[in-house]
Design an enzyme around this catalytic site. Structure first.
Site, PDB file in Angstrom:
ATOM      1  N   GLU A  37      14.736   0.899   9.398  1.00 13.86           N
ATOM      2  CA  GLU A  37      13.347   0.916   8.973  1.00 13.86           C
ATOM      3  C   GLU A  37      13.252  -0.016   7.786  1.00 13.86           C
ATOM      4  OE1 GLU A  37      10.924   4.334   7.352  1.00 13.86           O
ATOM      5  OE2 GLU A  37      12.010   5.304   8.974  1.00 13.86           O
ATOM      6  N   ASP A  76       4.559   7.360  -1.415  1.00 17.52           N
ATOM      7  CA  ASP A  76       5.933   7.194  -1.878  1.00 17.52           C
ATOM      8  C   ASP A  76       6.168   7.783  -3.252  1.00 17.52           C
ATOM      9  OD1 ASP A  76       7.426   5.767   0.188  1.00 17.52           O
ATOM     10  OD2 ASP A  76       5.915   4.204  -0.094  1.00 17.52           O
TER      11      ASP A  76
END
Lengths: 407, 276
Positions: B60, B71
């Protein structure tokens, strides 16, 4: 005065996907999707519930002090020598700005939904103060995210929030201003979504926030319209309000949006000038993109990275704008102009001396535009300005700045 | 070790095959997240080579965004470092194009929607297919908003990888499963990316819930920080995603990044590839 809107006047947008034309939508993590679905359902039920509306209206009347007055600015009108200038005095609402209209509504909704923890983001601190106030009033836990730079620019409001029992979290990531506070609030929400309601302070964010905040702020436009008819027997020719995210302007515009002959003008912050890279005039200079849950005009670079923005006013210092404003711009129903830091500061002192009203620096942007257009209008025309907030919070910052200019 | 040609297909098919092959060999997939351009794109290329050489199943590749709302601090900081290096979507596509000459490991891009919107979704789908990207994960583009991008990616063979969260209802899981290609990404807990000491209590139950609705492969990510946790999760899921733990290591280490990351993932490989 009735505050509830007649159902027939309720605008058709957003559509069922939360879109105003192409703008808006719900660009948020999957984790939050069930929560916004739940929120939308709760909001629709509450707004259709007479007892909920009555509860909101009662707080707005007895606690906030609504209706706020409609004030004819006689000296300013004479000085500018053109249109008659009226101010809708949201600065007289409890806590000193229009933000309380939304936070009372959303806090009552949070309580109705059984959420005991409330979070908010704030720029200038006015929304943070209004959220802390509503939470104190209703006994809800309150956490406010505020960019570290803004906690320094707006110390007074930080202390006010703490005084009312809120926890203020300085945000040190990114540019340390409003957009980063919003990032951090979303991170909190995605973590604590089961117990927490996020009170977004403007007509921005994922659906249903732009609609919900508009509904709670549209009291400004409804009252103004009635007051204007009472006073003048006719509608204003022009409505003017400042636009950061755009909640006071949307609240005002919503009362006149179906009156095609009323011009609606939103005033953005041009910072050091829209020709520089230091402004936050999203509608004037931005391009469509996705941030904080909505498709909207953004100040961004070629790659889609959000660009640093600037305004002397912490409340306008944001790279995006509410999606409904994007729609009103594209359809031409509203016009958007911009005012620089220097012009806003000049109007901050002008308004103080001319009318004995110290406006918020955000509001001073709207006043500055009125000074540009009023002289060219005729005395039988009316300009209605939303005086969105009082300027006590800005006095220290303005004094610092003006001293540099005058010395 | 994956060699060119070993997986004939690209795109959604390559991802699906990776899960099938690993299952046939009696193991579970290891998906590793790294931030493109941290510390620079040249090193990212070498790190990808290193991860591929130790048989990581899917890579990824995070792309930096100025406002990464899903995040935690570790990946936020990596994104800031990467942005200072001038990393962009087009530069990262070029990197993948170069890497595809030597490695076959499936690569998916993970970043926020505005980067794709700005680049142009159709243009991205074309360029990504040409470069050899196999799918995308977009944390701020949920089911209701993803149809257009999903269709454009599908037209070019790429997978739009949907996320499912602990808060997702069965009805939502069903709708997502109907559209999913490649694999489904289960977000292990409510929150942002970042290592956690413990596994969410409802993880096993929720992964079972997804498996009862669909037989598409499910990889679990967000918060996994040890081979023991990975092993425990793999007993329920088809794959495990390691992100912040590697990104933190890359940010902290002065050693050769490709060597240190390959060494770091080995215990995870051992935990997962023998975990039937």
């Amino acid at each position: 005065m009735a505050v509830t809107p007649p159902a027939a006047l309720a605008p058709a947008l957003p559509d069922s996907q939360g879109r105003f034309g192409v703008y808006g939508g719900r660009f948020i993590p999957e984790t939050l999707m069930p929560a916004v679905d739940e929120l939308e359902k709760a909001m629709d039920e509450a707004l259709a519930d007479d007892s909920f509306r009555a509860e909101v209206d009662a707080y707005l009347k007895d606690y906030v002090g609504r209706p706020t007055s409609l004030y004819f600015a006689e000296r300013m009108t004479q000085d500018l020598g053109g249109a008659k200038i009226y101010f809708k005095r949201e600065d007289l609402a409890h806590t000193g700005a229009h933000k309380i209209n939304n936070t009372i509504g959303q806090a009552l909704l949070a309580r109705r939904m059984g959420k005991k923890r409330v979070i908010a983001e704030t720029g200038a601190g006015q929304h943070g103060v209004a959220t802390a106030t509503a939470c104190a009033l209703l006994g809800l836990e309150c956490i406010v995210y505020m960019g570290e730079e803004d906690t320094e620019r707006q110390k007074l409001n930080v202390y006010r929030m703490k005084l009312m029992g809120a926890k203020v979290v300085p945000v040190t990531s990114g540019t340390r201003t409003l957009k980063d506070a919003m990032n951090e609030a979303i991170r909190d929400w995605v973590t604590n979504v089961r117990t927490t309601h996020y009170i977004i302070g403007t007509v921005s964010g994922p659906h249903p926030f732009p609609k919900m905040v508009r509904e709670f702020q549209s009291v400004i436009g409804r009252e103004s319209r009635i007051q204007m008819m009472d006073r003048e027997g006719r509608l204003p020719g022009v409505c003017v309000a400042c636009v950061g995210g755009g909640s006071n302007s949307m609240g005002l515009f919503n009362g006149f949006i179906q009156d095609e002959n009323v011009r609606l003008i939103g005033v953005e912050a041009a910072g050091k000038g829209v020709e520089t890279n230091e402004h936050c005039a999203s509608l004037t200079k931005g391009e469509p993109g996705v941030l904080h849950g909505a498709l909207t005009y953004l100040i961004q670079d070629r790659d889609g990275q959000i660009a640093p923005v600037h305004s002397i006013s912490a409340g306008l210092d944001y790279p995006g704008v509410g999606p409904e404003h994007c729609y009103l711009k594209d359809t031409g129903r509203a016009e958007y102009v911009s005012i620089t830091d220097d012009e806003a500061l000049d109007s901050f002192t002008y308004m103080s001396r001319m009318e004995g009203i110290i406006p918020a620096l955000e509001t001073a942007h709207a006043v500055a535009h009125v000074r540009k257009i009023a002289p060219d209008m005729s005395p039988d025309q009316i300009i209605l300005v939303c005086l969105s907030g009082r300027g006590d919070k800005d006095v220290e910052a303005a004094a610092r700045y003006l001293k540099e200019v005058f010395e | 070790m994956n060699q060119p040609g070993q997986l004939a297909a690209r795109g959604a098919a390559a991802l699906e095959q990776a899960f099938i092959r690993r299952r046939e060999r009696g193991g579970k997939c290891l998906v590793t997240y790294i931030m493109a351009g941290d510390p620079d794109l040249g090193t990212t290329g070498k790190i990808i080579q290193g991860l591929s050489s130790v048989d990581v199943d899917v890579i990824e590749l995070g792309l930096p965004f100025s406002d990464p709302m899903a995040d935690g601090p570790v990946i936020q900081a990596a994104g800031q470092r990467s942005l200072r290096q001038g990393t962009s979507l087009s530069k990262t596509l070029k990197l993948v194009e170069e890497i595809r000459l030597t490695i076959d490991t499936p690569i998916v891009f993970m970043t926020y929607y505005n980067l794709f919107y700005r680049y142009g979704m159709e243009r991205f789908a074309e360029d990504a297919a040409r470069a050899g990207v196999d799918g995308v994960i977009v944390p701020d583009l949920p089911l209701e908003e993803a149809d257009e991008f999903n269709a454009l990616l599908e037209k070019h063979g790429l997978a739009y990888i949907y996320l499912i969260a602990p808060t997702s209802t069965n009805a939502r899981i069903q709708s997502i499963a109907d559209k999913a290609r490649g694999f489904i990404y289960y977000v292990s807990r409510t929150g942002v990316t970042g290592e956690q000491k413990s596994i969410a209590e409802d993880l096993a139950e929720n992964v079972e819930r997804i498996h009862s609705i669909t037989d598409k492969p499910v990889a679990v990510g967000f918060g996994i920080s040890s081979p023991e946790q990975a092993s425990q999760i793999a007993s329920h899921a088809d794959g495990v995603v390691i992100g912040s733990a590697i990104v933190r290591l890359i940010g902290e280490t002065a050693e050769l990044h490709e060597r240190v990351t390959a060494r770091f993932v080995k215990p995870y490989i051992e935990a997962l590839h023998s975990n039937g």
